[in-house]
Motif scaffolding. Structure first.
Motif, PDB file in Angstrom:
ATOM      1  N   GLY A 670      31.893  45.244  48.357  1.00  0.00           N
ATOM      2  CA  GLY A 670      31.757  45.430  46.917  1.00  0.00           C
ATOM      3  C   GLY A 670      31.042  46.734  46.605  1.00  0.00           C
ATOM      4  N   ARG A 700      29.486  51.800  37.351  1.00  0.00           N
ATOM      5  CA  ARG A 700      30.842  51.873  37.886  1.00  0.00           C
ATOM      6  C   ARG A 700      31.652  52.975  37.223  1.00  0.00           C
ATOM      7  N   SER A 742      34.418  44.297  40.603  1.00  0.00           N
ATOM      8  CA  SER A 742      33.796  44.222  41.929  1.00  0.00           C
ATOM      9  C   SER A 742      32.685  43.197  41.917  1.00  0.00           C
ATOM     10  N   THR A 748      36.251  44.306  46.123  1.00  0.00           N
ATOM     11  CA  THR A 748      36.556  45.157  44.976  1.00  0.00           C
ATOM     12  C   THR A 748      38.048  45.093  44.684  1.00  0.00           C
TER      13      THR A 748
END
Length: 877
Positions: A670, A700, A742, A748
């Motif tokens: 992840g 992210r 994720s 992910t």
């Protein structure tokens, strides 16, 4: 070389297809069918290259064919070194092909490649069995992606060269002694075979030495057959003739044919117990090898292989059952060695093993059929019924729906499967069914039921009932190879026609045209007299013309939809052509990173516009590399985390309404928020205060910033700062969206939502200060009331707002952000015919494309990701 342009065009197209086929089959360890298909691909490449004078390509393909021939005969397993060498050969053939097509001159193979292939062909596989590795067998540890192979090819080449020089004297000695060896084997013990065995032992050829020492045993033919095979391998190792052909000729001259009755007795065994067939087929195969009967040897090796696997492999049993009659027929026609020399080579999958009953079912419907459905197709055709495909319009009410159902029942139709095509306007139903009527009779019944073609839009006979024995088979469907330029021209013309029809439809749909008869009638009443009568007559004629106009309009729209479907078939290809590039890169990255990764691919049959394939190739490859290099852990780390040591990378495509969804997911570590923030701070992309205020979602989003990478060192695959921003930009240019999710420790997932076509885009039209703009409907979250707080789109476009907003459009940005824009008016949803942007405009971040409306009006498509909102709310309306 030849100067026939047509032949060169054919060579260019077919050679590319064969290279693509080979690379696809080499993506994973092939089973027996895959090896056979690889053999055919290289065989075809060899033949067409030799025909056009490309001897270098023919040479490479010939060595690959020989290597795969050993695998087909069970002499070699498809090990990682063999797979790597064949992939290197495919790369070399591609490079040679490009050179040959550009210069029409021969292109030499890369240095060392031929020797690499020859060495592999000559060296026996340790522990190899007589059969090709079955498809269901688990690959050995050495074949896993994490296994390492020698990286220094030059050192390998030097060692091979030294071995070649050492074996050349032994090969020459055996060649000169071949005739005497054959005679000695027939006569009994001989000092010659013992002396040669000693020489082979000194040269390190212990298996060859053991075979030579056994030549005094009886009967001699199987021993000579095994020896001849070893002499062939020695010749490739030493690059010197080792006397294999001379040994076969001498053995044939001494043969009395005493083994022929055993060969004749083999036919009854083919229908009996496969286990009893194995030793006899093996022994007769050795005899065939000794006598140089190569085709017979291939038949017997294949028989031995299939018989040995028949007890545990249903596919092998089926192939053996189909092979038996063919081999028995061949043996029945050939009663001596001379006739056996003319025996044709076998095919791995005899035609009699295949059932063509469901071959006519379209690919997009075949995967919807269950095993029971396929059986019903076979039984229905055998019973005299015909197979049809129909496109049905969606009924407007229950009465029409009942009418369609009653008509199908009246025709004794048996529906097999169907799918709703939501991407057509309006939606339609694609149905597969069996019916007893002949195509002409069913077409007449359809015309009587639905003369306007409104409910049954199209109906196509796929296959007539199975013909009785003795009748001529239907002519095969012809295929035609068309130049790519011609296909592109047809697609361009269809796009122009689409624009013209949309423009005409817009004119016909204008309210003024519908209200004109009523207006003229009112004027006639007011005018009175002769003028009034003339106006009334004109109003009547216009009113009567409305119904034919609407029918013509409906037929034109239907014809255009059919044309759209036909042209779409020209421009769409299976997305598997894109997925087939992944296994090789995943295996390469996994090996270099010492990781064990299994790649699972689903939905390769989903079709997508071919213009999107090349556009998405690099992004998809990058996501796969990224998942293996960054996402999944090393085997030891996975064990420590309670996971299986082998990671899974899954790439899946599925058809959605008007779009294709591609999902790339791994079960790795992840995304580590802290690692992302540290990398962003190190690269100066954010300040410490900004990093402290970021949540997981904001962190992210940093992954999509240009220049971002979490790697501290530049490696072969990572750390260069060319990453997800490139993927996001490519997906945006394709008219799609990219989403990321994720879970730390779980993995992910990247989701690419892509349009079906690169020529049309579904958009929402809005109006701002008298100008029309478009938003991709895939990005429109909602249309909100005008009093919703929002930024006026006119102000972002540099226009001065002169009227209050009429609505607010809420747009979704990549990674979950939203933009609320106030517009004067929301017009409609429509399909926009796309046109390329000029280079100067294509670089602007807020412009996603341009298109032409049905009335000829040019419209700019605004890209939500490129819209920069003010940092304060002072400018909000």
């Amino acid at each position: 070389m030849l100067n026939d342009d047509a032949l060169w065009d054919e060579f260019g197209a077919e050679s590319e297809e064969h290279c693509d086929t080979a690379e696809r089959l080499l993506a994973t360890t092939p089973d027996a069918g895959g090896v056979a298909a690889l053999f055919r691909a290289f065989h075809s490449l060899k033949g067409m290259s030799a025909a056009l004078g490309a001897a270098g390509m023919a040479q490479v393909a010939h060595h690959c064919e020989d290597l795969l021939g050993q695998a087909r005969q069970g002499r070699r397993a498809m090990t990682p070194p063999v797979m790597a060498a064949l992939l290197a050969a495919v790369d070399a053939l591609r490079a040679q092909r490009s050179s040959v097509l550009a210069t029409r001159r021969d292109a030499k193979p890369p240095p060392g490649l031929l020797h690499r292939l020859e060495t592999l062909e000559a060296v026996p596989t340790a522990g190899a069995t007589t059969g090709v590795t079955p498809a269901r067998a688990a690959p050995p540890a050495a074949q896993m992606p994490g296994a390492h192979q020698p990286a220094d090819d030059q050192a390998v080449d030097h060692r091979a060269a030294d071995e070649q020089a050492a074996l050349a004297p032994l090969a020459a000695m055996l060649r000169d002694s071949a005739v005497e060896l054959a005679a000695a084997a027939h006569e009994g013990a001989s000092p010659l075979s013992g002396a040669l065995a000693e020489e082979a032992r000194r040269a390190g050829q212990t298996r060859l030495a053991a075979r030579l020492a056994e030549l005094d045993a009886q009967p001699p033919l199987p021993l000579l057959g095994a020896l001849r095979r070893q002499l062939g391998s020695l010749a490739l190792l030493a690059s010197v003739d080792a006397g294999a052909d001379a040994l076969a000729a001498a053995t044939a001259a001494l043969d009395d044919g005493g083994w022929l009755p055993r060969l004749a007795a083999l036919a009854p065994l083919l229908a009996g117990n496969p286990a009893a067939l194995v030793p006899e087929a093996r022994a007769l195969g050795e005899i065939a090898a000794a006598l140089g009967l190569d085709a017979l040897e291939d038949w017997l090796l294949l028989t031995e292989d299939l018989a040995g696997r028949a007890a545990t492999d249903d596919d092998a049993a089926a192939l053996l059952a189909a092979l038996g009659p063919d081999l028995a027929a061949q043996l029945g026609r050939r009663t001596d060695a001379a006739a056996l020399r003319a025996m044709p080579p076998p095919g791995v999958a005899p035609a009699s093993a295949l059932s063509p009953a469901t071959a006519s079912v379209p690919e997009e419907l075949a995967h919807l059929l269950s095993a029971e459905g396929h059986r019903r197709v076979e039984e229905g055709l055998a019973a005299g019924r015909s197979l049809y495909r129909a496109r049905l319009g969606v009924p407007s009410d229950a009465v029409e729906e009942a009418a369609v159902q009653s008509w199908l029942e009246a025709q004794n139709a048996e529906p097999l499967t169907s799918r709703t095509l939501l991407d057509t306007v309006p939606p339609t139903l694609d149905m597969l069914f069996l019916a007893p009527a002949e195509p002409e009779a069913l077409a007449a019944a359809r015309a009587a039921f639905d003369p306007a073609g409104r409910l049954v839009l199209a109906m196509t006979p796929l296959r007539a009932a199975t013909q009785p024995s003795g009748e001529a088979n239907a002519a095969p469907v012809a295929s035609l190879r068309v130049r790519q330029e011609a296909v592109d021209g047809i697609i361009g013309l269809e796009a122009e026609l689409h624009a013209a029809v949309l423009s005409l439809d817009g004119l016909l749909a204008q309210e003024e045209a519908d209200s004109l008869p009523a207006t003229l009638a009112a004027l006639a009443r007011r005018a009175g007299g002769s003028a009034g009568r003339e106006l009334a007559a004109l109003a009547a004629r216009l009113g009567h013309a409305r119904a034919p106009r609407e029918r013509a309009r409906s037929h034109l729209a239907l014809a255009l939809r059919r044309l759209d479907d036909a042209v779409m078939e020209l421009r769409v290809v299976p997305i598997g052509t894109l997925f087939n590039r992944l296994p090789r890169i995943v295996r390469s990255v996994a090996q270099s990173a010492a990781k064990d990764v299994a790649l699972e691919m689903e939905g390769q049959d989903v079709r997508i516009d071919r213009a999107l394939i090349e556009l998405l190739a690099d992004p998809l490859l990058h996501l796969a590399r990224n998942a293996v290099d960054h996402g999944v852990e090393e085997p030891d780390a996975r064990r420590a985390a309670g996971k299986p040591p082998r990671a899974t990378l899954r790439v899946r495509a599925e058809r959605r309404t008007g779009m294709v969804r591609v999902e790339v997911s791994d079960d790795g570590r992840g995304i580590d928020r802290q690692a992302v923030l540290r990398a962003a701070l190190t690269r100066g992309l954010v300040s410490e205060a900004e990093a402290a205020a970021m949540d997981d979602h904001d962190a992210r989003r940093l992954l999509f910033r240009p220049g971002f990478s979490t790697r501290e060192r530049v490696s072969e695959t990572s750390g260069r700062g060319v990453g997800l921003d490139v993927v996001q930009e490519a997906v945006r240019r394709a008219g799609g969206t990219l989403d990321l999710s994720s879970t730390p420790g779980r993995g992910t997932t990247f989701v690419l939502n892509l349009p079906l076509s690169a020529a049309m885009a579904a958009v929402l039209l809005v109006e701002v200060e008298g100008h029309t703009y478009a938003f991709p409907t895939a990005r429109v979250e909602a249309v909100l009331p005008a009093d919703t707080p929002a930024m006026p789109l006119a102000r972002l476009l540099g226009l001065r707002p002169t009227r209050p907003p009429g609505a607010v459009v809420l747009l979704r940005q990549t990674m979950g952000g939203q933009v609320a824009l106030a517009v004067d008016q929301v017009r409609q949803r429509t399909d926009l015919l796309l046109r390329p942007l000029p280079p100067a405009l294509a670089t602007l971040p807020a412009l996603g494309g341009a298109g032409i409306l049905g009335n000829g009006e040019a419209v700019v498509i605004l890209e939500p990701d490129g819209i920069a909102m003010p940092s304060t709310h002072e400018e909000l309306a």
